[in-house]
Design an enzyme around this catalytic site. Sequence first.
Site, PDB file in Angstrom:
ATOM      1  CG  ASP A 313      -2.166  -0.897   0.923  1.00 10.01           C
ATOM      2  OD1 ASP A 313      -2.398  -1.237  -0.248  1.00 10.01           O
ATOM      3  OD2 ASP A 313      -2.867  -1.269   1.871  1.00 10.01           O
ATOM      4  CE1 TYR A 397      -9.266  -4.222   6.061  1.00  6.86           C
ATOM      5  CE2 TYR A 397      -8.757  -5.188   3.932  1.00  6.86           C
ATOM      6  CZ  TYR A 397      -9.176  -5.330   5.236  1.00  6.86           C
ATOM      7  OH  TYR A 397      -9.518  -6.561   5.719  1.00  6.86           O
TER       8      TYR A 397
END
Length: 667
Positions: A313, A397
């Site tokens: 990420d 998320y």
Amino acid sequence: MSHTPAPRLLPLIGGSTAEPRHPLDPLTGAEIDRAREILVEAGLLGDSVRVPMLLPDEPTKAELAAWQPGVAIDRRVDATLMDTSTGQVIEAIVSITRGAVVSHREHDPATAPYGQPQYLFEEYDRAAEIVKSSPEWRAAMVRRGLEDRIDLAFCSPLAPGFVGRENEVGRRVIRSLTFLRDSEDDIPWAHPVEGLIVHIDLITNEVLGVEDEGDVPVPSGSGRYTPDAVGLARDSLKPIEIVQPEGPSFHVDGSHVQWENWSLRIGFNAREGLVLNDVRFDDRPVLARASVPEMVVPYGDTSPTRFWISYFDAGEYLLGKNANALELGCDCLGVIRYFDAHVADDRGHAVRVPNVVCMHEEDYGILWKHTEPGPVGAQVRRSRRLVVSYFATVGNYDYGFYWYFYLDGSIQMEAKATGIVFVGAGEPGSKSAHANEIAPGVFAPVHQHLFCARLDVAIDGEDNRLVEVDAVRIPMGEQNPFGNAFTWSQTTLASEQQAQREADTSVARTWEIQSASRTNITGAPTAYHLYPQPTALLMADPASSVAARAAFATKHLWATAYEPGQLWPGGRYPNAHQGGAGLPEYSAGDRPIDGEDLVLWHTFGLTHIPRTEDWPIMPVDYAGFWFKPYGFLDVNPAMDVPESSQAHAVAGGDGCCGGGDACACAH
């Protein structure tokens, strides 16, 4: 995890008026815009060139040591440039101060071990357009009876991992999975189209292939979570008010923060997000720099739809560029000090992320307490901590990164994971070895969130050593005649290879970072301990692709000799990289670290087997570690903390709580 279109960043209007006053101040909007102008003037940033990543090129430690207030600062940026028409990548160092490109070099993503720059926000929309214009994808939707929902489909842009397919190696690939909406404002994650995968080349803008596996029905349940879908909010919770009538105890001057015995500088960049610099306690150095520069989210599903998923990420999507603008009363409570940040958009223009870093104080229960019989009675002091945090949303998320500073000299790092779990579809009531059914027909695969913190330690200076401390059981016998005895061992980890370690809760393992030159009142080295919290390492097989790409997640601890530019646990370009970059590369020379300037890298995180309670939004899950003084101070540094301002006693009492048996204390 999957990825939605990126959050909108606010355009910088009129440039930034703030001028950097210290070499560690974060980039201003004006500096980013000036760097872009220099790149354009140098002929490196033409119409088809984009800026996947632009970061501060931080001053070296020698530059920091030589700098004095009032002296000119050479402010530099590190820009990754990519020609979207050819895929050519150039890395350039730009001196804003000198108005020149200091250096540039080409990175060839088509050469092993490959590695693509970070994704552009514009590529998310472009990938969706390519999918929806694909005859093969449209045919798959028609075959599944979903032709009337094509316009409402959400085609997610997903990093491809590295699977070694001949038609993908060395190319800028993105994969897309399809989710459906019932309406324009619907939440798509509840309606996955299982087994439909589109592989895209983002340079040629072509579909490399479409997989259409199976005919699992699209789940029909709702994933809505907004108040209009949930219904009336409960009215049983009474208000909690957090007030500081005299204001907070911290003082802020630019990027510099002082709070009680603590001093630190707040930094922020597009990749790591929040960075802490020059962290000191009692004006003694503890950390030169601290951040969480990488995280990997590997999935444990063998299906064609998900076996390749292992998102980085930070390294693939940029945590800081995806950071949230925080809201008072929602993200942070109390008397808040916000910090804005500036990052570059896809074309290198400065954009502002307002209120990106939140800082405030929190009550944290009892700091210390003891009750003596007689006139001494009970003595209680309440703990308080300084909280410095930010949140990033990467697709489905959401991640919060919280640094806590305590009155006793301790530091805690806590990552908070929430948002929407990534799901696929299955036959309702069926069983899978790799995914739990969390709603009718909605299956959430097992996965991990493994973070890597980078701690450039400086315990009373740069000459530090690393010692592993284990509790040791002593067999009953001459050395342990009553069977009760145990002791501890200390093992110096003197080189980079020796310092690749795993946590072990069975022996209460900690790692001690000692000063190699300074001692405390007892003659022992001043030190801090890194206390790991229980966490599984990477569950994938050591021979897997993700184990090669996320090697940092195969150990709880790494330590390397400090070297400028060694910042990324998974390498500069984990996107489509075949593995071996980052920490394996940094530590390959097995440099000595005993008594040297060393950097710790600590893996921590979550292993998530999803549950029904994680739907439709997952309650926050927590992972982290502690960094505590261990002989760094000669006495408890919080002995002079005053009683709580809310302390009270019954008649005849005195404070909190010197009043004898009937003494009470307000909390």
